[in-house]
Design a protein around this motif. Structure first.
Motif, PDB file in Angstrom:
ATOM      1  N   ASP A 373       0.853  -1.190   0.000  1.00  0.00           N
ATOM      2  CA  ASP A 373       0.000   0.000   0.000  1.00  0.00           C
ATOM      3  C   ASP A 373       0.889   1.239   0.000  1.00  0.00           C
ATOM      4  O   ASP A 373       1.738   1.405   0.887  1.00  0.00           O
ATOM      5  CB  ASP A 373      -0.904   0.000   1.226  1.00  0.00           C
ATOM      6  CG  ASP A 373      -2.011   1.037   1.120  1.00  0.00           C
ATOM      7  OD1 ASP A 373      -1.687   2.240   1.030  1.00  0.00           O
ATOM      8  OD2 ASP A 373      -3.196   0.636   1.136  1.00  0.00           O
ATOM      9  N   ARG A 374       0.729   2.087  -0.995  1.00  0.00           N
ATOM     10  CA  ARG A 374       1.596   3.264  -1.132  1.00  0.00           C
ATOM     11  C   ARG A 374       1.372   4.279  -0.009  1.00  0.00           C
ATOM     12  O   ARG A 374       2.252   5.100   0.252  1.00  0.00           O
ATOM     13  CB  ARG A 374       1.357   3.932  -2.492  1.00  0.00           C
ATOM     14  CG  ARG A 374       1.734   3.053  -3.686  1.00  0.00           C
ATOM     15  CD  ARG A 374       1.535   3.790  -5.003  1.00  0.00           C
ATOM     16  NE  ARG A 374       1.760   2.908  -6.156  1.00  0.00           N
ATOM     17  CZ  ARG A 374       2.949   2.695  -6.709  1.00  0.00           C
ATOM     18  NH1 ARG A 374       4.024   3.283  -6.220  1.00  0.00           N
ATOM     19  NH2 ARG A 374       3.074   1.879  -7.759  1.00  0.00           N
ATOM     20  N   ARG A 375       0.228   4.227   0.660  1.00  0.00           N
ATOM     21  CA  ARG A 375      -0.051   5.201   1.722  1.00  0.00           C
ATOM     22  C   ARG A 375       0.348   4.677   3.095  1.00  0.00           C
ATOM     23  O   ARG A 375       0.978   5.392   3.872  1.00  0.00           O
ATOM     24  CB  ARG A 375      -1.540   5.563   1.703  1.00  0.00           C
ATOM     25  CG  ARG A 375      -1.958   6.342   0.458  1.00  0.00           C
ATOM     26  CD  ARG A 375      -3.462   6.512   0.385  1.00  0.00           C
ATOM     27  NE  ARG A 375      -4.137   5.232   0.144  1.00  0.00           N
ATOM     28  CZ  ARG A 375      -5.429   5.091  -0.057  1.00  0.00           C
ATOM     29  NH1 ARG A 375      -6.226   6.157  -0.033  1.00  0.00           N
ATOM     30  NH2 ARG A 375      -5.966   3.896  -0.279  1.00  0.00           N
ATOM     31  N   SER A 376      -0.019   3.460   3.367  1.00  0.00           N
ATOM     32  CA  SER A 376       0.215   2.936   4.723  1.00  0.00           C
ATOM     33  C   SER A 376       1.435   2.041   4.836  1.00  0.00           C
ATOM     34  O   SER A 376       1.937   1.800   5.934  1.00  0.00           O
ATOM     35  CB  SER A 376      -1.022   2.144   5.179  1.00  0.00           C
ATOM     36  OG  SER A 376      -1.168   0.960   4.379  1.00  0.00           O
ATOM     37  N   ARG A 389      -2.347   2.968  -8.665  1.00  0.00           N
ATOM     38  CA  ARG A 389      -2.217   4.224  -7.923  1.00  0.00           C
ATOM     39  C   ARG A 389      -2.147   3.968  -6.412  1.00  0.00           C
ATOM     40  O   ARG A 389      -1.516   4.723  -5.678  1.00  0.00           O
ATOM     41  CB  ARG A 389      -3.375   5.160  -8.253  1.00  0.00           C
ATOM     42  CG  ARG A 389      -3.314   5.753  -9.647  1.00  0.00           C
ATOM     43  CD  ARG A 389      -4.369   6.827  -9.842  1.00  0.00           C
ATOM     44  NE  ARG A 389      -4.209   7.503 -11.120  1.00  0.00           N
ATOM     45  CZ  ARG A 389      -4.732   7.071 -12.258  1.00  0.00           C
ATOM     46  NH1 ARG A 389      -5.463   5.951 -12.271  1.00  0.00           N
ATOM     47  NH2 ARG A 389      -4.544   7.738 -13.384  1.00  0.00           N
ATOM     48  N   ARG A 390      -2.773   2.899  -5.961  1.00  0.00           N
ATOM     49  CA  ARG A 390      -2.764   2.592  -4.531  1.00  0.00           C
ATOM     50  C   ARG A 390      -1.650   1.632  -4.152  1.00  0.00           C
ATOM     51  O   ARG A 390      -1.016   1.779  -3.107  1.00  0.00           O
ATOM     52  CB  ARG A 390      -4.105   1.996  -4.109  1.00  0.00           C
ATOM     53  CG  ARG A 390      -4.127   1.653  -2.625  1.00  0.00           C
ATOM     54  CD  ARG A 390      -5.491   1.221  -2.149  1.00  0.00           C
ATOM     55  NE  ARG A 390      -5.466   0.899  -0.726  1.00  0.00           N
ATOM     56  CZ  ARG A 390      -6.510   0.467  -0.025  1.00  0.00           C
ATOM     57  NH1 ARG A 390      -7.693   0.329  -0.631  1.00  0.00           N
ATOM     58  NH2 ARG A 390      -6.405   0.181   1.260  1.00  0.00           N
ATOM     59  N   TYR A 391      -1.402   0.637  -5.029  1.00  0.00           N
ATOM     60  CA  TYR A 391      -0.457  -0.415  -4.658  1.00  0.00           C
ATOM     61  C   TYR A 391       0.814  -0.389  -5.506  1.00  0.00           C
ATOM     62  O   TYR A 391       0.760  -0.155  -6.712  1.00  0.00           O
ATOM     63  CB  TYR A 391      -1.102  -1.799  -4.808  1.00  0.00           C
ATOM     64  CG  TYR A 391      -2.253  -2.054  -3.863  1.00  0.00           C
ATOM     65  CD1 TYR A 391      -2.024  -2.199  -2.496  1.00  0.00           C
ATOM     66  CD2 TYR A 391      -3.556  -2.146  -4.344  1.00  0.00           C
ATOM     67  CE1 TYR A 391      -3.075  -2.436  -1.628  1.00  0.00           C
ATOM     68  CE2 TYR A 391      -4.615  -2.382  -3.483  1.00  0.00           C
ATOM     69  CZ  TYR A 391      -4.374  -2.520  -2.123  1.00  0.00           C
ATOM     70  OH  TYR A 391      -5.422  -2.743  -1.267  1.00  0.00           O
TER      71      TYR A 391
END
Length: 541
Positions: A373-376, A389-391
């Motif tokens: 996960d790019r955010r968490s 975009r997310r991973y």
């Protein structure tokens, strides 16, 4: 074709009759350097700012005030064609006219002074870095930092302090064997006058193994003429038959000229037999000498040579090729760029971070992949990878990993590296342009073993580490220069020119630039006292 082979009459005049300029203080030099076009006959300075720095350090005193110094420059420039340059790149025709009877008019004397210095500057720049700036030729395909003003100035001062400029500048750094080999092979190729104006062999159906007749006799004799002693003359009873020996000689010739080596004399092979030497091939060799100059300055005798157009990786030790293997390079859509860097470590059992351009086309993936996960930063094993975009998608180490079991790292802004691959069958293809830009190596364990020779990492230890399946970084005790070269002409082990397919279609742009009036280079003035303070670092003209 012969325009660069014959010493021009103007250069002979320059060599025999060049005269010095008057000594003394020349305040007009300072003013002339600020002009747009201070050189005679509309000639252009290669790097005006650099010449201004050069003369400012001399308090604007002239350089060319002795016959010995002008004569030494003339002898230096007499050798430019041996390096594949045109005499016009160094103002030789203009210099020949103006130095026979040096002008008395102050403006004309200043112009001639600057013309002579610009010729020397061009020589030290072109022989160290190449005539052209590779980034200006093709910024998307070539990479090199701006050249150092301090180095060019040091070379100019070295030349001016020597009795023999040619000898002094020849000793600046050792030319690598692959440049010397190509230069020598080109000289030998051009010298084959017996291959000029050959009578054409008649056209007809393709000739191959088992063909018979008078056309076979003509092909046999022509191949013998081109290949020298590698194909003995056949007796009367066999001369008319296309036998296995003739087929192998034709295949060798086809390989040298960049043709499909099927051993069949079709239209393309017949064209080579009818015209084995021509201007276009000479020009191709010249522009490949130029490519070599872009990256070869002060190259250590140990380095790794990646031959993109030849699909091979060559390990050089002590200035000699000691090992090589086949390679796969970038596709026409994802071309591998040409640049130089330093390899500093290897990775055993690497992971592979899938580029977004590839991830976009992927859906559900197995547990051999990790979705990060790019955010968490949370990690999932397998799943839907299409949400790029997310991973971030990472393939775990293993036999099926796209990078294989080993990758070879020389960190660079292009994110290019060498690596193993599970797609072994692609190495059998003649044209090996299948990667997304990185270089796949046919024998990665042999390369790893050779690079780590002398360290604690033997072949057996590398294999044990691979069997454990865990990722391991191994740093080289001495970082190794890596050169990625796109060479469509080179020299083979027998000292002959070998022509390759221009699969990336880069030759036309380079040919046009090389044979046109030269542009300036990107020059870095860091560490050089610049009283003019014009432009920014890297602004060469």
């Amino acid at each position: 074709m012969a325009r660069w082979r014959i010493l021009p009459f103007g250069l002979l005049l320059f060599l025999l009759h060049a005269s010095p300029l008057a000594a003394g203080s020349w305040p007009a030099l300072d003013a002339a350097l600020a002009e747009t076009s201070p050189l005679p006959e509309g000639r252009r300075m290669y790097a005006p700012r650099l010449l201004a720095v050069f003369y400012a350090a001399r308090d604007h005193r002239p350089v060319w005030t002795s016959r010995a110094r002008v004569g030494s420059l003339a002898r230096l420039l007499a050798g430019v064609e041996r390096e594949g340059f045109s005499p016009e790149d160094f103002h030789l025709a203009t210099l020949a006219r103006l130095t026979v009877a040096p002008p008395r008019d102050e403006r004309a004397r200043v112009g001639l002074e600057l013309l002579l210095s610009d010729a020397l500057l061009r020589y030290v720049h072109h022989t160290r870095y190449g005539k052209l700036d590779p980034v200006q030729v093709a910024p998307g395909h070539n990479d090199r930092a701006p050249v150092a003003a301090a180095q060019i100035l040091a070379d100019m001062r070295l030349a001016l302090a020597a009795e023999d400029m040619a000898e002094a500048l020849a000793g600046r750094f050792s030319l690598p064997f692959w440049y010397r080999d190509l230069r020598r092979a080109l000289r030998d190729y051009v010298a084959q006058d017996h291959l000029l104006d050959l009578p054409p062999l008649p056209a007809g159906p393709p000739l191959g193994l088992g063909s018979r007749g008078e056309r076979v006799v003509g092909v046999r004799e022509r191949v013998r003429l081109i290949a020298g002693e590698s194909l003995p003359a056949a007796g009367d009873e066999t001369a008319r038959r296309f036998d296995a020996e003739l087929r192998e000689a034709v295949r060798e010739l086809q390989r040298r000229y960049g043709l499909v080596d099927d051993g069949v004399v079709g239209p393309r092979t017949l064209a080579v037999l009818n015209r084995p030497i021509d201007a276009a091939r000479i020009e191709r060799a010249l522009i490949n000498l130029e490519r070599m100059r872009w990256l070869y300055a002060e190259l250590p005798p140990d380095h790794l040579f990646v031959d993109l157009a030849g699909y091979r990786v060559v390990l050089v030790r002590g200035g000699e090729a000691v090992w090589q293997t086949r390679a796969i390079v970038g596709s026409v859509e994802d071309q591998t760029p040409m640049f130089r860097d330093r390899m500093d470590h290897l990775v055993i059992n690497p992971t592979w971070t899938v580029p977004v351009s590839i991830q976009k086309g992927m859906g559900w993936v197995s547990q051999d992949y990790l979705l990060v996960d790019r955010r968490s930063g949370a990690v999932r094993r397998g799943g839907d990878a299409s949400n790029y975009r997310r991973y971030q998608l990472v393939q775990k180490p293993g036999a099926d990993n796209a990078l294989g079991r080993v990758k070879f790292m020389f960190p660079n802004r292009h994110a290019i590296y060498l690596h193993d691959t599970p797609s072994r069958w692609l190495f059998s293809r003649r044209q090996r342009t299948f990667s997304h830009g990185c270089i796949r190596v046919d024998e990665p364990l042999e390369l790893a073993t050779a690079l780590l020779e002398g360290s604690a990492w033997s072949r057996e230890r590398i294999e044990r580490q691979i069997a454990r399946g865990r990722t391991r970084h191994i740093h080289l005790e001495r970082p190794l220069p890596v050169l990625l070269y796109y060479l469509t002409v080179s020299a083979d082990a027998a000292g002959r020119l070998v022509f390759r397919d221009d699969v990336y279609d880069r030759d036309p742009a380079l040919r046009e630039a090389f044979f046109a009036p030269v542009r300036g280079s990107r020059i870095d003035f860091e560490g050089v006292e610049d009283p003019l303070r014009l432009g920014q670092a890297g602004d060469g003209s």
